[in-house]
Design an enzyme around this catalytic site. Structure first.
Site, PDB file in Angstrom:
ATOM      1  N   ASP A  67       0.807  -1.222   0.000  1.00 26.67           N
ATOM      2  CA  ASP A  67       0.000   0.000   0.000  1.00 26.67           C
ATOM      3  C   ASP A  67       0.840   1.271   0.000  1.00 26.67           C
ATOM      4  OD1 ASP A  67       0.864  -0.568   2.594  1.00 26.67           O
ATOM      5  OD2 ASP A  67      -1.127  -1.063   3.326  1.00 26.67           O
ATOM      6  N   ASN A 135      -7.666  -3.214  14.198  1.00 29.10           N
ATOM      7  CA  ASN A 135      -9.051  -3.386  13.726  1.00 29.10           C
ATOM      8  C   ASN A 135      -9.182  -4.567  12.757  1.00 29.10           C
ATOM      9  OD1 ASN A 135      -7.875  -2.480  11.368  1.00 29.10           O
ATOM     10  ND2 ASN A 135      -9.181  -0.666  11.109  1.00 29.10           N
ATOM     11  N   HIS A 137      -7.383  -5.039   9.969  1.00 29.96           N
ATOM     12  CA  HIS A 137      -7.072  -4.802   8.553  1.00 29.96           C
ATOM     13  C   HIS A 137      -5.778  -5.495   8.144  1.00 29.96           C
ATOM     14  CE1 HIS A 137      -4.807  -0.693   9.295  1.00 29.96           C
ATOM     15  NE2 HIS A 137      -3.954  -1.691   9.313  1.00 29.96           N
ATOM     16  N   GLU A 142      -9.760  -2.173   5.108  1.00 32.53           N
ATOM     17  CA  GLU A 142     -10.393  -1.845   6.386  1.00 32.53           C
ATOM     18  C   GLU A 142     -11.659  -2.687   6.579  1.00 32.53           C
ATOM     19  OE1 GLU A 142      -8.623  -0.172   8.245  1.00 32.53           O
ATOM     20  OE2 GLU A 142      -8.043   1.813   7.538  1.00 32.53           O
TER      21      GLU A 142
HETATM   22  C1  F6R Z   1       1.355  -1.607   6.093  1.00 30.68           C
HETATM   23  C2  F6R Z   1       0.038  -2.233   6.166  1.00 30.68           C
HETATM   24  C3  F6R Z   1      -0.753  -2.279   7.432  1.00 30.68           C
HETATM   25  C4  F6R Z   1       0.101  -2.553   8.678  1.00 30.68           C
HETATM   26  C5  F6R Z   1      -0.759  -2.526   9.926  1.00 30.68           C
HETATM   27  C6  F6R Z   1       0.065  -2.715  11.180  1.00 30.68           C
HETATM   28  O1  F6R Z   1       1.892  -1.700   4.792  1.00 30.68           O
HETATM   29  O2  F6R Z   1      -0.432  -2.688   5.187  1.00 30.68           O
HETATM   30  O3  F6R Z   1      -1.733  -3.281   7.323  1.00 30.68           O
HETATM   31  O4  F6R Z   1       0.729  -3.795   8.545  1.00 30.68           O
HETATM   32  O5  F6R Z   1      -1.439  -1.312  10.005  1.00 30.68           O
HETATM   33  O6  F6R Z   1       0.936  -1.623  11.347  1.00 30.68           O
HETATM   34  P1  F6R Z   1       2.064  -1.613  12.466  1.00 30.68           P
HETATM   35  O7  F6R Z   1       3.054  -2.660  12.079  1.00 30.68           O
HETATM   36  O8  F6R Z   1       2.671  -0.238  12.400  1.00 30.68           O
HETATM   37  O9  F6R Z   1       1.387  -1.921  13.751  1.00 30.68           O
END
Ligand code: F6R
Length: 240
Positions: A67, A135, A137, A142
């Site tokens: 992303d 959450n 995702h 989301e």
């Molecule tokens: C990042 C992504 C997100 C993160 C998730 C956890 O490329 O796709 O799904 O993996 O938000 O983020 P952290 O590791 O910062 O807790």
């Protein structure tokens, strides 16, 4: 799903890295799907170390990132492009032309998204690295996102923006939109390595593994993938 309970963050990073290092040794032109965020930083450090010790090479490796924010330029220090350069690509022998990220600076985002999907179909992802949001995702899919999406533009949840505020000066500066691979792209990868660290991920991990498969908890779809390895530290794995 194979669950690997690790003692702490470093142990999790090392164990997950071992799987990728061994896959990279076996297939020199491996296609890696990569994630940003705090969780995989330790894993990337291990890959850098293995590259510097000449255990593995990135010369023929191709990467696709999950992303990228929309609303800030690729040049912004918190763009995921810059994150990947800082935490991995600047330190390994990867060929710049084999690095693929959704491009928030593309003149036509729609055309770019189509090209991104087409390129992933031509070069299927062998190993996809994932983190997980509190959450549920994965990527920026989301809660409520349909499972049959390919790469698309998403409105970020307020929870996600608040979670990512730590990288910006204020909540106002956190982008409201992003380009993300869809669940369909993620599910096409041959292997998935999901990492989670910290107590704030414990419930998301429990629901992913034990809960119903529902778009309300996007990571739950991984129950249907035949080859998922989940690396959790003690806190993230405390409810399973
Ligand atoms: C990042 C992504 C997100 C993160 C998730 C956890 O490329 O796709 O799904 O993996 O938000 O983020 P952290 O590791 O910062 O807790």
């Amino acid at each position: 799903m194979k669950i690997i309970k690790c003692d702490h963050y470093d142990d999790m990073s090392k164990k997950a890295a071992q799987v990728i290092i061994s896959d990279m040794k076996e297939k020199k032109d491996i296609v890696l799907g990569l994630a940003t965020g705090s969780t995989p930083i330790g894993l990337y450090k291990e890959l850098i170390k293995a590259n510097q010790e000449k255990q593995i090479s990135f010369k023929d490796v191709m990467t696709f990132n999950l992303d990228e924010y929309i609303g800030i330029s690729q040049k912004h220090p918190e763009s995921y492009y810059q994150f990947m350069m800082r935490h991995l690509f600047n330190h390994v022998d990867i060929d710049q032309k084999n690095i693929n990220l959704p491009n928030n600076d593309a003149s036509s985002i729609d055309k770019h998204i189509k090209a991104y999907n087409d390129k992933m179909k031509k070069h299927p992802i062998d190993v996809q690295v994932l983190g997980i949001g509190a959450n549920g995702h994965i990527g920026f899919n989301e809660p409520g996102t349909p499972f049959d999406n390919e790469t698309f533009i998403v409105d970020l949840d307020e929870d996600t923006r608040i979670a990512n505020q730590r990288f910006f000066d204020s909540l106002d500066e956190v982008p409201k939109k992003a380009i993300t691979m869809g669940i369909k792209n993620i599910m096409r990868s041959k292997k998935i390595i999901l990492l989670a660290s910290g107590i704030h991920k414990a419930e998301a991990i429990k629901k992913m593994i034990e809960g119903p498969i529902t778009t309300e908890h996007p990571a739950s779809i991984l129950q249907l993938h035949p080859n998922v390895e989940v690396f959790v530290d003690e806190e993230a794995g405390s409810m399973i």
